[in-house]
Write a protein that holds these residues in place. Structure first.
Motif, PDB file in Angstrom:
ATOM      1  N   ASP A 590       0.808  -1.218   0.000  1.00  0.00           N
ATOM      2  CA  ASP A 590       0.000   0.000   0.000  1.00  0.00           C
ATOM      3  C   ASP A 590       0.845   1.274   0.000  1.00  0.00           C
ATOM      4  N   ARG A 591       2.141   1.106  -0.177  1.00  0.00           N
ATOM      5  CA  ARG A 591       3.031   2.263  -0.072  1.00  0.00           C
ATOM      6  C   ARG A 591       3.714   2.561  -1.412  1.00  0.00           C
ATOM      7  N   SER A 592       3.988   3.831  -1.643  1.00  0.00           N
ATOM      8  CA  SER A 592       4.791   4.264  -2.781  1.00  0.00           C
ATOM      9  C   SER A 592       6.112   4.822  -2.265  1.00  0.00           C
ATOM     10  N   LEU A 593       7.148   4.685  -3.061  1.00  0.00           N
ATOM     11  CA  LEU A 593       8.430   5.255  -2.666  1.00  0.00           C
ATOM     12  C   LEU A 593       8.307   6.777  -2.583  1.00  0.00           C
ATOM     13  N   SER A 594       8.997   7.365  -1.620  1.00  0.00           N
ATOM     14  CA  SER A 594       9.003   8.820  -1.479  1.00  0.00           C
ATOM     15  C   SER A 594       9.859   9.429  -2.588  1.00  0.00           C
ATOM     16  N   PRO A 595       9.677  10.721  -2.877  1.00  0.00           N
ATOM     17  CA  PRO A 595      10.530  11.372  -3.871  1.00  0.00           C
ATOM     18  C   PRO A 595      12.022  11.209  -3.564  1.00  0.00           C
ATOM     19  N   GLU A 596      12.374  11.311  -2.275  1.00  0.00           N
ATOM     20  CA  GLU A 596      13.785  11.161  -1.897  1.00  0.00           C
ATOM     21  C   GLU A 596      14.298   9.752  -2.189  1.00  0.00           C
ATOM     22  N   GLU A 597      13.474   8.746  -1.949  1.00  0.00           N
ATOM     23  CA  GLU A 597      13.866   7.370  -2.230  1.00  0.00           C
ATOM     24  C   GLU A 597      14.008   7.124  -3.724  1.00  0.00           C
ATOM     25  N   ILE A 598      13.178   7.780  -4.513  1.00  0.00           N
ATOM     26  CA  ILE A 598      13.247   7.613  -5.969  1.00  0.00           C
ATOM     27  C   ILE A 598      14.518   8.251  -6.519  1.00  0.00           C
ATOM     28  N   MET A 599      14.795   9.472  -6.106  1.00  0.00           N
ATOM     29  CA  MET A 599      15.938  10.169  -6.691  1.00  0.00           C
ATOM     30  C   MET A 599      17.282   9.582  -6.252  1.00  0.00           C
ATOM     31  N   THR A 600      17.334   8.922  -5.094  1.00  0.00           N
ATOM     32  CA  THR A 600      18.615   8.388  -4.603  1.00  0.00           C
ATOM     33  C   THR A 600      18.729   6.876  -4.762  1.00  0.00           C
ATOM     34  N   MET A 601      17.922   6.276  -5.621  1.00  0.00           N
ATOM     35  CA  MET A 601      17.970   4.822  -5.834  1.00  0.00           C
ATOM     36  C   MET A 601      19.393   4.346  -6.122  1.00  0.00           C
ATOM     37  N   ASP A 602      19.759   3.233  -5.505  1.00  0.00           N
ATOM     38  CA  ASP A 602      21.062   2.628  -5.779  1.00  0.00           C
ATOM     39  C   ASP A 602      20.915   1.141  -6.092  1.00  0.00           C
ATOM     40  N   TRP A 603      19.711   0.713  -6.494  1.00  0.00           N
ATOM     41  CA  TRP A 603      19.446  -0.683  -6.810  1.00  0.00           C
ATOM     42  C   TRP A 603      18.774  -0.786  -8.177  1.00  0.00           C
ATOM     43  N   LEU A 604      18.845  -1.987  -8.761  1.00  0.00           N
ATOM     44  CA  LEU A 604      18.238  -2.234 -10.060  1.00  0.00           C
ATOM     45  C   LEU A 604      17.116  -3.262  -9.930  1.00  0.00           C
ATOM     46  N   ALA A 605      16.068  -3.089 -10.719  1.00  0.00           N
ATOM     47  CA  ALA A 605      14.907  -3.982 -10.675  1.00  0.00           C
ATOM     48  C   ALA A 605      15.307  -5.406 -11.061  1.00  0.00           C
ATOM     49  N   GLU A 606      14.530  -6.365 -10.592  1.00  0.00           N
ATOM     50  CA  GLU A 606      14.882  -7.783 -10.732  1.00  0.00           C
ATOM     51  C   GLU A 606      14.968  -8.258 -12.181  1.00  0.00           C
ATOM     52  N   ASN A 607      14.236  -7.607 -13.105  1.00  0.00           N
ATOM     53  CA  ASN A 607      14.271  -8.062 -14.494  1.00  0.00           C
ATOM     54  C   ASN A 607      15.308  -7.328 -15.336  1.00  0.00           C
ATOM     55  N   ILE A 608      16.237  -6.653 -14.668  1.00  0.00           N
ATOM     56  CA  ILE A 608      17.339  -5.971 -15.371  1.00  0.00           C
ATOM     57  C   ILE A 608      18.577  -6.849 -15.333  1.00  0.00           C
TER      58      ILE A 608
END
Length: 636
Positions: A590-608
């Motif tokens: 039920d949660r969305s990532l915060s703007p800060e979490e989006i801009m500082t991502m350091d991980w890649l999605a599982e299908n990459i």
């Protein structure tokens, strides 16, 4: 003379003792034996004779003499004691001859605790000495996950190449940044001359910093010094006179205040709106004509990024023909950027856009020197108080591009070509992968980096056999190529399916409008020290996706539906359970990532299929951008 000094020192001790008692602090000296971890969990290393900074001597090795001194190392015993007599003789000796006999001390977590020579230290502290010679044994604790421990181990690595014990930082990575700021490779040792010169420069800075009230800030003088030389350059600071340095430290004070903040950036996700009265609508308040400079790293003919901003500049002139006059500068570099900004200011520009993250330091310097000029830098997650920064939420468009790719990839293979591993770019990659997976759960995204050394991307695409490729966002005038946006390979020829659009013209229009109607000032809360970062997306009309006529009508309808939900903020591409290559990145459905979490991502999605490259794996051209904006791997 000695007795008189003892009386003054004794009064200082009593005052400090009382203050500490009121504050609930230990009123006498810290005892190292009381705070050491249990035996077997640390090691001892003899350092030999070391010049110990006086202000880093905080206590005694054992309980014996701790109660003879207040917490500030001033003497607590009465003036008729033998202790007072010895202290007074040492005081007289220091004035007449100087104290030369080394003390014996232990260093633990870069603080020093005296085993022999407590009275010598007390006398030297009383007279305001900077340091004292001592025979030092270093106590090294075992590694832990505590931030202080991590910083200490970084200090130990730094000490091996530069035996400096008087500078300290409150954040991880700072000792490595200092080494880099000095123009040194990670393991390059400092010369004796460099150590002496650094001590003199740092001492000068700290004197001015503390004179301005630096002791009241929550950062260390080292934190402030590192930010200072990162901005201006170590050699430049070395050349400053005392008057020039004093002025520069004062002008930079808001930058030092900003370093204290936990949340350093005030994100503005939409343009600020002002409710206008009917009178203002009928009779708008006139605003002075804006002369605006745009400074580009390359030329519109050779760079899609620069071309997009140039289109934005032209749009601005067409939108405000009477209110705006623009100029532009091409081929900006780290060597000439200061001169370009200075030329823009001297020609009367009162608003300057520097359109690449690598120009942020020059932008800050110019803003500090010219407070009447508004300067904005195109970068994300940049925390400087004297400038504002701006960027687009391109990941919203990339999600739609991924959805199109997932629908059009008949063999479940996609390639995404990225440029720099910087803030925002990882979100773009992941959004593309998530959009593709939403439409096609079996799809895989092969990640390639155009700035990596010795990589033939065309050959890798042939090997993987990807159906659809996401390349650079748009074509440029001097290269009439179809290899842009999202394209489908049909033999040797690409067929364009869609392209993401950042409408910089609308971005600039809305920014200029805030200046003209006075809402610019509303964003700047005088009571706040946070940096301001505009990060606008589809909801502000600055991000879009242009679909090709080659797309099936059903796919077009799906994209329009997704676009509408993102624009109205009903849907966030980074919502629900999210999986990375190594596990669950977000587990709350039920949660969305915060703007800060989006801009500082350091991980890649599982299908990459691919990795985030390290700085040393990239071409030289990427170094300035990655140094300023490179994604930093978070611990844990």
């Amino acid at each position: 003379m000695g007795k008189e000094d003892y009386g003054k020192a004794f009064r200082l001790a009593k005052k400090d003792y009382q203050i500490r008692m009121i504050r609930g602090m230990k009123p006498t000296l810290q005892v190292l034996d009381d705070i050491l971890p249990e035996k077997g969990s640390y090691s001892e290393v003899p350092l030999g004779l070391v010049q110990i900074p006086i202000n880093q001597i905080v206590g005694t090795k054992n309980e014996g003499r701790s109660n003879s001194f207040s917490g500030n190392f001033m003497p607590l015993l009465r003036e008729n004691t033998e202790f007072a007599s010895k202290w007074s003789k040492l005081s007289t000796s220091h004035v007449e001859e100087g104290i030369r006999e080394p003390i014996k001390a232990y260093e633990y977590m870069n603080k020093f605790y005296v085993e022999e020579g407590n009275k010598r230290v007390s006398v030297m502290k009383y007279f305001g000495a900077d340091s004292i010679l001592g025979n030092v044994t270093r106590i090294i604790p075992k590694r832990t996950d505590e931030i202080e421990n991590k910083i200490y181990y970084e200090y130990l690595d730094f000490y091996r190449v530069a035996p400096i014990n008087y500078i300290w930082f409150s954040r991880e990575g700072s000792f490595a940044k200092l080494q880099e700021a000095m123009g040194k490779k990670p393991d390059e040792e400092w010369t004796h001359e460099e150590l002496i010169s650094f001590s003199a420069i740092y001492t000068r800075f700290v004197a001015e910093y503390q004179a301005n009230g630096g002791n009241k800030l929550k950062i260390t003088p080292g934190d402030a010094f590192l930010a200072f030389i990162t901005l201006y350059g170590y050699k430049t600071i070395d050349e400053k006179t005392t008057t020039e340095l004093k002025s520069l430290v004062s002008k930079n004070w808001e930058e030092f205040l900003l370093l204290q903040e936990e949340q350093e950036i005030d994100l503005k996700m939409k343009p600020t709106q002002e409710k206008k009265s009917l009178k203002n609508i009928l009779f708008p308040i006139s605003s002075p004509k804006q002369k605006i400079a745009f400074i580009y790293e390359k030329t519109p003919g050779t760079s899609a990024w620069t071309y997009a901003h140039e289109l934005g500049r032209l749009y601005l002139e067409q939108t405000f023909p009477e209110q705006v006059n623009t100029v532009y500068y091409e081929n900006g570099t780290q060597e000439n950027i200061d001169n370009l900004i200075e030329d823009a200011i001297s020609s009367g520009c009162n608003l300057i856009f520097t359109t690449t993250p690598s120009f942020v330091q020059a932008s800050v310097k110019a803003a500090i020197a010219n407070p009447e000029v508004k300067i904005l830098n195109c970068s994300l997650n940049t925390s400087h108080r004297y400038i504002r920064t701006y960027y687009s939420r391109m990941h919203e468009a990339k999600f739609l591009m991924g959805a199109i790719a997932g629908a059009m990839a008949e063999n479940n293979k996609l390639t995404y070509i990225a440029d720099y591993p910087i803030y925002g770019s990882i979100a773009n990659i992941n959004a593309f992968a998530l959009g593709a997976k939403m439409i096609n759960p079996r799809v895989e995204v092969y990640l390639e980096w155009s700035t990596m050394k010795e990589i033939d991307i065309e050959e890798k695409i042939k090997i993987t056999g990807s159906s659809c490729i996401s390349g650079r966002d748009m074509t440029i005038p001097e290269e009439a190529s179809r290899f842009f946006g999202l394209y489908h390979m049909e033999g040797e020829n690409p067929r364009n399916l869609a392209m993401p659009l950042c409408h910089w013209g609308k971005f600039y229009e809305q920014l200029i409008q805030t200046i003209m109607d006075g809402t610019w000032k509303y964003d700047d809360d005088p009571s706040s020290t946070k940096a301001i970062n505009y990060w606008w997306g589809m909801s502000s009309g600055v991000i879009d996706v242009i679909c090709s006529q080659h797309l099936p009508i059903g796919t077009k309808r799906l994209i329009e539906l997704l676009k509408a939900t993102i624009s109205s903020e009903v849907f966030n591409p980074f919502s629900g359970v999210l999986y990375s290559q190594t596990g669950i990145a977000q587990e709350d459905p039920d949660r969305s990532l915060s703007p800060e979490e989006i801009m500082t991502m350091d991980w890649l999605a599982e299908n990459i299929i691919g990795t985030i490259p390290k700085k040393e794996e990239l071409k030289e051209q990427a170094e300035p951008v990655v140094r300023q904006q490179g994604v930093k791997k978070k611990e844990g």
